[in-house]
Write a protein that holds these residues in place. Sequence first.
Motif, PDB file in Angstrom:
ATOM      1  N   LYS A  31      12.322   4.864  12.381  1.00  0.00           N
ATOM      2  CA  LYS A  31      13.301   4.136  12.585  1.00  0.00           C
ATOM      3  C   LYS A  31      13.266   2.845  13.572  1.00  0.00           C
ATOM      4  O   LYS A  31      12.190   2.647  14.168  1.00  0.00           O
ATOM      5  N   PRO A  34      16.815  -0.445  17.421  1.00  0.00           N
ATOM      6  CA  PRO A  34      18.357  -1.030  17.358  1.00  0.00           C
ATOM      7  C   PRO A  34      18.427  -2.141  18.163  1.00  0.00           C
ATOM      8  O   PRO A  34      17.650  -2.763  19.000  1.00  0.00           O
ATOM      9  N   ASP A  36      21.095  -3.638  19.877  1.00  0.00           N
ATOM     10  CA  ASP A  36      22.230  -3.542  20.890  1.00  0.00           C
ATOM     11  C   ASP A  36      22.059  -3.880  22.299  1.00  0.00           C
ATOM     12  O   ASP A  36      20.995  -4.306  22.662  1.00  0.00           O
ATOM     13  N   HIS A  39      18.630  -3.047  23.976  1.00  0.00           N
ATOM     14  CA  HIS A  39      17.525  -3.382  23.349  1.00  0.00           C
ATOM     15  C   HIS A  39      17.608  -4.905  23.258  1.00  0.00           C
ATOM     16  O   HIS A  39      16.598  -5.498  22.801  1.00  0.00           O
ATOM     17  N   GLY A  58       8.470  -2.898  28.170  1.00  0.00           N
ATOM     18  CA  GLY A  58       9.673  -2.899  28.860  1.00  0.00           C
ATOM     19  C   GLY A  58      10.347  -1.418  28.292  1.00  0.00           C
ATOM     20  O   GLY A  58      11.073  -0.678  28.950  1.00  0.00           O
ATOM     21  N   CYS A  59       9.791  -0.858  27.274  1.00  0.00           N
ATOM     22  CA  CYS A  59      10.054   0.277  26.689  1.00  0.00           C
ATOM     23  C   CYS A  59      10.294   1.529  27.537  1.00  0.00           C
ATOM     24  O   CYS A  59      11.456   2.266  27.614  1.00  0.00           O
ATOM     25  N   CYS A  62      13.361   2.878  29.985  1.00  0.00           N
ATOM     26  CA  CYS A  62      14.292   3.771  29.615  1.00  0.00           C
ATOM     27  C   CYS A  62      13.718   5.030  28.873  1.00  0.00           C
ATOM     28  O   CYS A  62      14.241   6.007  29.156  1.00  0.00           O
ATOM     29  N   HIS A  63      13.043   4.717  27.986  1.00  0.00           N
ATOM     30  CA  HIS A  63      12.251   5.695  26.980  1.00  0.00           C
ATOM     31  C   HIS A  63      11.127   6.604  28.054  1.00  0.00           C
ATOM     32  O   HIS A  63      10.046   6.383  27.749  1.00  0.00           O
ATOM     33  N   GLN A  68      15.673   8.625  28.719  1.00  0.00           N
ATOM     34  CA  GLN A  68      15.589   8.794  27.259  1.00  0.00           C
ATOM     35  C   GLN A  68      14.592   9.501  26.851  1.00  0.00           C
ATOM     36  O   GLN A  68      13.691   8.780  26.006  1.00  0.00           O
ATOM     37  N   CYS A  80       4.820   1.405  20.779  1.00  0.00           N
ATOM     38  CA  CYS A  80       5.938   1.581  20.169  1.00  0.00           C
ATOM     39  C   CYS A  80       6.126   0.656  18.980  1.00  0.00           C
ATOM     40  O   CYS A  80       6.688   1.201  17.848  1.00  0.00           O
ATOM     41  N   HIS A  84       7.566   1.376  15.319  1.00  0.00           N
ATOM     42  CA  HIS A  84       9.059   1.106  15.293  1.00  0.00           C
ATOM     43  C   HIS A  84       9.357  -0.465  15.092  1.00  0.00           C
ATOM     44  O   HIS A  84       8.839  -1.076  16.231  1.00  0.00           O
TER      45      HIS A  84
END
Length: 91
Positions: A31, A34, A36, A39, A58-59, A62-63, A68, A80, A84
């Motif tokens: 994937k 996104p 949005d 992101h 920065g990922c 949240c992840h 998440q 990442c 991705h």
Amino acid sequence: MKISSKDWMFIALVVAVLVVIILISGEETTKKVPFDESHRPAYEIFKKTGSKSETEKGCDACHNDALQPLPKGHPPKNRCLFCHKMKQIAP
Ligand code: HEC
Ligand code: HEC
């Protein structure tokens, strides 16, 4: 039959080609990041720095396991953006 060093070179070449094919085909199904609200900052960092490793820092905000969590069986997650890809956005 004895396998000569020339044969080993050929085998190594075939294996290398196969690995590359598998890596490329895996990439296409993974994937994309996104584009949005969550992101957008990442896309902005990437636009400013042009650096994937800067953007990736920065990922984790949240992840992580608390907010998440990544799905079970997710591959090693240190790079990442290697897997991705970011979407192409108009400049
Ligand atoms: C502000 C919090 C936040 C940050 C920072 C963040 N994400 Fe996410 N991410 C989310 C949320 C929430 C979702 C699930 C909903 C969605 O699709 O936006 C998600 C979903 C995803 C998905 C799955 C998309 C899909 O199609 O299911 C991927 C891949 C992803 N993020 C990658 C990244 C990468 C790579 C970074 C670092 C560059 C990153 N995220 C940074 C919050 C964040
Ligand atoms: C070695 C390759 C690889 C790396 C590195 C990697 N991922 Fe993934 N990720 C995958 C694969 C494969 C999946 C399975 C689902 C898919 O096709 O996206 C996945 C799934 C996800 C999903 C769930 C997508 C969904 O909704 O199904 C999120 C979110 C995600 N990764 C975020 C991240 C973040 C954030 C990082 C960095 C901390 C990261 N990934 C690093 C390969 C990778």
